[in-house]
Design a protein around this motif. Sequence first.
Motif, PDB file in Angstrom:
ATOM      1  N   UNK A 351       0.828  -1.205   0.000  1.00  0.00           N
ATOM      2  CA  UNK A 351       0.000   0.000   0.000  1.00  0.00           C
ATOM      3  C   UNK A 351       0.865   1.259   0.000  1.00  0.00           C
ATOM      4  N   UNK A 352       1.911   1.243   0.834  1.00  0.00           N
ATOM      5  CA  UNK A 352       2.794   2.411   0.909  1.00  0.00           C
ATOM      6  C   UNK A 352       3.518   2.643  -0.411  1.00  0.00           C
ATOM      7  N   UNK A 353       3.955   1.565  -1.040  1.00  0.00           N
ATOM      8  CA  UNK A 353       4.643   1.703  -2.329  1.00  0.00           C
ATOM      9  C   UNK A 353       3.693   2.259  -3.389  1.00  0.00           C
ATOM     10  N   UNK A 354       2.446   1.813  -3.355  1.00  0.00           N
ATOM     11  CA  UNK A 354       1.478   2.305  -4.331  1.00  0.00           C
ATOM     12  C   UNK A 354       1.173   3.779  -4.093  1.00  0.00           C
ATOM     13  N   UNK A 355       1.010   4.154  -2.821  1.00  0.00           N
ATOM     14  CA  UNK A 355       0.733   5.557  -2.513  1.00  0.00           C
ATOM     15  C   UNK A 355       1.950   6.437  -2.837  1.00  0.00           C
ATOM     16  N   UNK A 356       3.146   5.936  -2.519  1.00  0.00           N
ATOM     17  CA  UNK A 356       4.369   6.676  -2.812  1.00  0.00           C
ATOM     18  C   UNK A 356       4.503   6.924  -4.312  1.00  0.00           C
ATOM     19  N   UNK A 357       4.247   5.899  -5.115  1.00  0.00           N
ATOM     20  CA  UNK A 357       4.336   6.047  -6.560  1.00  0.00           C
ATOM     21  C   UNK A 357       3.336   7.079  -7.071  1.00  0.00           C
ATOM     22  N   UNK A 358       2.124   7.033  -6.506  1.00  0.00           N
ATOM     23  CA  UNK A 358       1.101   7.978  -6.936  1.00  0.00           C
ATOM     24  C   UNK A 358       1.476   9.408  -6.567  1.00  0.00           C
ATOM     25  N   UNK A 359       2.003   9.594  -5.355  1.00  0.00           N
ATOM     26  CA  UNK A 359       2.375  10.938  -4.913  1.00  0.00           C
ATOM     27  C   UNK A 359       3.574  11.471  -5.702  1.00  0.00           C
ATOM     28  N   UNK A 360       4.549  10.602  -5.958  1.00  0.00           N
ATOM     29  CA  UNK A 360       5.701  11.036  -6.740  1.00  0.00           C
ATOM     30  C   UNK A 360       5.278  11.413  -8.155  1.00  0.00           C
ATOM     31  N   UNK A 361       4.322  10.675  -8.690  1.00  0.00           N
ATOM     32  CA  UNK A 361       3.835  10.989 -10.025  1.00  0.00           C
ATOM     33  C   UNK A 361       3.169  12.357 -10.089  1.00  0.00           C
ATOM     34  N   UNK A 362       2.651  12.804  -8.954  1.00  0.00           N
ATOM     35  CA  UNK A 362       2.003  14.115  -8.876  1.00  0.00           C
ATOM     36  C   UNK A 362       2.963  15.197  -8.392  1.00  0.00           C
ATOM     37  N   UNK A 363       4.219  14.793  -8.099  1.00  0.00           N
ATOM     38  CA  UNK A 363       5.185  15.748  -7.588  1.00  0.00           C
ATOM     39  C   UNK A 363       4.884  16.205  -6.178  1.00  0.00           C
ATOM     40  N   UNK A 364       4.299  15.311  -5.376  1.00  0.00           N
ATOM     41  CA  UNK A 364       3.893  15.660  -4.020  1.00  0.00           C
ATOM     42  C   UNK A 364       4.510  14.681  -3.019  1.00  0.00           C
ATOM     43  N   UNK A 366       4.922  12.007   0.121  1.00  0.00           N
ATOM     44  CA  UNK A 366       4.176  10.912   0.738  1.00  0.00           C
ATOM     45  C   UNK A 366       4.224  11.130   2.238  1.00  0.00           C
ATOM     46  N   UNK A 367       3.060  11.391   2.849  1.00  0.00           N
ATOM     47  CA  UNK A 367       3.003  11.789   4.258  1.00  0.00           C
ATOM     48  C   UNK A 367       2.717  10.635   5.210  1.00  0.00           C
ATOM     49  N   UNK A 368       2.748   9.403   4.694  1.00  0.00           N
ATOM     50  CA  UNK A 368       2.610   8.252   5.573  1.00  0.00           C
ATOM     51  C   UNK A 368       1.198   7.712   5.678  1.00  0.00           C
ATOM     52  N   UNK A 369       1.072   6.554   6.336  1.00  0.00           N
ATOM     53  CA  UNK A 369      -0.206   5.895   6.595  1.00  0.00           C
ATOM     54  C   UNK A 369      -0.127   5.341   8.011  1.00  0.00           C
TER      55      UNK A 369
END
Length: 461
Positions: A351-364, A366-369
């Motif tokens: 889940x963290x890897x998926x969220x990290x990839x999504x945030x990096x793709x948006x240039x933002x 990753x603030x954790x879960x």
Amino acid sequence: MRKQTRTWAALGIISVLAVTGAGCAVGTGGAGDDDAEYDPDADVSGSMSVMGFSGVDEVATSRLDYAEEQLGEVEVSLSEGELDLQQFLSAVATGEPPDVVYANRDQIGSLAARGAVIPLDRCIDGEGIPTDEYVEAALAQVTLDGTVYGIPEFNSVQLTMANADLLSGAGLTVEDVNGSDWDAMSAANEALSVAEGGDIQVIGFDSKLPEFLPLWAKANGVDLISEDGKTAQLDDPAVVEALEWAVSIYEAQGGFSAVKAYRDSADFFGEGNQFATSVLGAMPMEQWYVNVLNDVSPDAPMAFDTVRNREGETLAYASGSAWAIPSGSANPEAACRFARAMTSTDAWQAAAEARLEAREGEGKPFTGILTGNATADEMVREMTTSGGEPWDTAVAKMYEANDATFSLPANPADAEFKTAMFDAVNAVLDGKSTPQEALTTAQEEAQSALDEAWSELEAEE
């Protein structure tokens, strides 16, 4: 085939009042014996139905994918929409329950007392679920009379969130609104609030009643219910004092109804939110809102801290979701495997890897879960990325708060207890009662419900 339907249940947002009337141990047929054979190395098969959870984002879908891999050939079906307690109880009573259910942790005590969900001791031992790795407050919230009935999932904690520009303009800092000094907070509230012609223009401080009474009571040194879940403490003088103070914050701004109407008009999830538009000084709020703010208003002038008690120590009122196995589940082995997989460190890494990839793709950043699994939390924290200030401080404070959580203990009348508590707070906010009168009435109602529910539960043992 797995259905993926948009629902707030996937975010763990389930109304705490949805179980009103479902607290006492009557009418669902009883849990019976759990004769399933749990073995982490055994193959599971057949089909498995899930109620109350649908995948809506990468955090949900990545874990569902991982869980399905662990289930092998089991066909998983997800019900549409968030958990409907009456529908669920009816399904249990008629002998056609789902195989696994996703519920709010504060619903588990009532469901267990009704026999609607089964004890998970054998599931935990058989599947090797490492409950010693889970957040203590989260596990305690699903443990009734020494028995675990749910496997904790997400965890929510509160942070102090404030508009730094408004604070600075009033000669204040975030320490003036973090809970450590109630007199200072009352003064800050008046300094920050703005009204013109009787209409609120800026909310100074929002004490977030009625939902955060447990937080303010704990900050004042008292729990609303005893550790064993048997004795209500709603009329404790420290609770009365906490409610008096939290209500006074609204009274100083024209009353709760005026503040609520103004805060409800804000674009809470959008770029016109109350912090970005400088119409709110400060409030305690769950940590997931940090990600919302960073996403929609990254340039908002924010300041963050933990919420603190009156001695200046960090505290947070933990809440969240859990997986439970209904009485009469046709496939408890698969349900137990699913609960283990969905809350495992491996699933949270995915889940963290998926969220990290999504945030990096948006240039933002990753603030954790926050997961309910302390081992997973440590791993995910190492994956967070810097967003600069004030966002890095927000993430640090989130993890600090997560290490200082408390919760209301599971009890067989948790629904009635919360109803009594909320009714009392609302009566005061509506001007229908004083804090002392309202909490005295709530104490009587809550204790009566607790006595009856515990008596029924103990009679069945």
